[in-house]
Write a protein that holds these residues in place. Structure first.
Motif, PDB file in Angstrom:
ATOM      1  N   LEU A 256       0.837  -1.196   0.000  1.00 27.69           N
ATOM      2  CA  LEU A 256       0.000   0.000   0.000  1.00 27.69           C
ATOM      3  C   LEU A 256       0.868   1.241   0.000  1.00 27.69           C
ATOM      4  O   LEU A 256       1.853   1.315   0.723  1.00 27.69           O
ATOM      5  CB  LEU A 256      -0.909   0.019   1.235  1.00 27.69           C
ATOM      6  CG  LEU A 256      -1.888  -1.128   1.384  1.00 27.69           C
ATOM      7  CD1 LEU A 256      -2.667  -1.001   2.685  1.00 27.69           C
ATOM      8  CD2 LEU A 256      -2.833  -1.173   0.207  1.00 27.69           C
ATOM      9  N   ARG A 257       0.468   2.204  -0.808  1.00 26.07           N
ATOM     10  CA  ARG A 257       1.141   3.504  -0.819  1.00 26.07           C
ATOM     11  C   ARG A 257       0.111   4.550  -0.432  1.00 26.07           C
ATOM     12  O   ARG A 257      -1.066   4.401  -0.731  1.00 26.07           O
ATOM     13  CB  ARG A 257       1.701   3.803  -2.203  1.00 26.07           C
ATOM     14  CG  ARG A 257       2.805   2.858  -2.586  1.00 26.07           C
ATOM     15  CD  ARG A 257       3.531   3.316  -3.845  1.00 26.07           C
ATOM     16  NE  ARG A 257       4.586   2.385  -4.160  1.00 26.07           N
ATOM     17  CZ  ARG A 257       4.540   1.517  -5.161  1.00 26.07           C
ATOM     18  NH1 ARG A 257       3.485   1.465  -5.935  1.00 26.07           N
ATOM     19  NH2 ARG A 257       5.541   0.706  -5.377  1.00 26.07           N
TER      20      ARG A 257
ATOM     21  N   TRP B 198      -9.976   2.705   7.612  1.00 27.07           N
ATOM     22  CA  TRP B 198     -10.518   1.358   7.773  1.00 27.07           C
ATOM     23  C   TRP B 198     -11.757   1.419   8.644  1.00 27.07           C
ATOM     24  O   TRP B 198     -11.798   2.143   9.627  1.00 27.07           O
ATOM     25  CB  TRP B 198      -9.483   0.434   8.408  1.00 27.07           C
ATOM     26  CG  TRP B 198      -8.313   0.165   7.514  1.00 27.07           C
ATOM     27  CD1 TRP B 198      -7.110   0.808   7.516  1.00 27.07           C
ATOM     28  CD2 TRP B 198      -8.256  -0.791   6.462  1.00 27.07           C
ATOM     29  NE1 TRP B 198      -6.303   0.308   6.531  1.00 27.07           N
ATOM     30  CE2 TRP B 198      -6.985  -0.683   5.871  1.00 27.07           C
ATOM     31  CE3 TRP B 198      -9.144  -1.730   5.957  1.00 27.07           C
ATOM     32  CZ2 TRP B 198      -6.577  -1.478   4.806  1.00 27.07           C
ATOM     33  CZ3 TRP B 198      -8.749  -2.523   4.898  1.00 27.07           C
ATOM     34  CH2 TRP B 198      -7.468  -2.395   4.334  1.00 27.07           C
TER      35      TRP B 198
ATOM     36  N   GLU C 246      -0.739   5.392   2.666  1.00 29.50           N
ATOM     37  CA  GLU C 246      -1.538   4.843   3.760  1.00 29.50           C
ATOM     38  C   GLU C 246      -2.173   5.913   4.641  1.00 29.50           C
ATOM     39  O   GLU C 246      -3.189   5.647   5.278  1.00 29.50           O
ATOM     40  CB  GLU C 246      -0.693   3.890   4.612  1.00 29.50           C
ATOM     41  CG  GLU C 246      -0.400   2.592   3.894  1.00 29.50           C
ATOM     42  CD  GLU C 246       0.316   1.592   4.775  1.00 29.50           C
ATOM     43  OE1 GLU C 246      -0.336   1.060   5.692  1.00 29.50           O
ATOM     44  OE2 GLU C 246       1.525   1.371   4.536  1.00 29.50           O
ATOM     45  N   ASP C 247      -1.616   7.116   4.656  1.00 27.33           N
ATOM     46  CA  ASP C 247      -2.204   8.189   5.457  1.00 27.33           C
ATOM     47  C   ASP C 247      -3.564   8.613   4.896  1.00 27.33           C
ATOM     48  O   ASP C 247      -4.364   9.229   5.593  1.00 27.33           O
ATOM     49  CB  ASP C 247      -1.267   9.395   5.546  1.00 27.33           C
ATOM     50  CG  ASP C 247      -0.814   9.893   4.176  1.00 27.33           C
ATOM     51  OD1 ASP C 247      -0.602   9.065   3.280  1.00 27.33           O
ATOM     52  OD2 ASP C 247      -0.672  11.123   4.024  1.00 27.33           O
TER      53      ASP C 247
ATOM     54  N   ILE D  45      -5.729   6.302   3.633  1.00 23.80           N
ATOM     55  CA  ILE D  45      -6.594   5.122   3.694  1.00 23.80           C
ATOM     56  C   ILE D  45      -7.201   5.014   5.084  1.00 23.80           C
ATOM     57  O   ILE D  45      -6.502   5.067   6.088  1.00 23.80           O
ATOM     58  CB  ILE D  45      -5.815   3.836   3.352  1.00 23.80           C
ATOM     59  CG1 ILE D  45      -5.280   3.919   1.921  1.00 23.80           C
ATOM     60  CG2 ILE D  45      -6.699   2.605   3.540  1.00 23.80           C
ATOM     61  CD1 ILE D  45      -4.349   2.778   1.549  1.00 23.80           C
TER      62      ILE D  45
END
Length: 86
Positions: free
Chosen positions: A10-11, A18, A13-14, A16
């Motif tokens: 994953l790139r 959940w 991630e900040d 993304i």
């Protein structure tokens, strides 16, 4: 598209987020626009990636249709691929 977690990178991630939608599944989404990105079954070793998350052509072909029992009555699936009711 299902991919083994060990093969997933994953790139950004900040960006993304959940959401734990049940005891068994969490869902990944874009924090900026809200788009669905992932469906992640916690007790499995893979993550499902939404095909709409890719900007470039993937050369991926459908293998089957799932949850066809829940499709709208206005959809016709006539491509000859297997259809799973659930």
């Amino acid at each position: 598209m299902d991919i083994a977690r060990t093969a997933l990178t994953l790139r950004g991630e900040d960006s993304i987020g959940w959401y734990q939608s049940s005891e068994k599944v969490r869902r990944g989404f874009c924090k900026n626009c809200g788009s669905t990105l992932f469906w992640d079954p916690i007790f499995q070793d893979w993550t499902a990636i939404a095909m709409g998350a890719f900007d470039t052509p993937t050369q991926t072909k459908l293998a089957r249709h799932i949850f066809v029992s829940e499709k709208g009555d206005y959809y016709d699936i006539a491509d000859g691929l297997p259809q799973n009711e659930t």
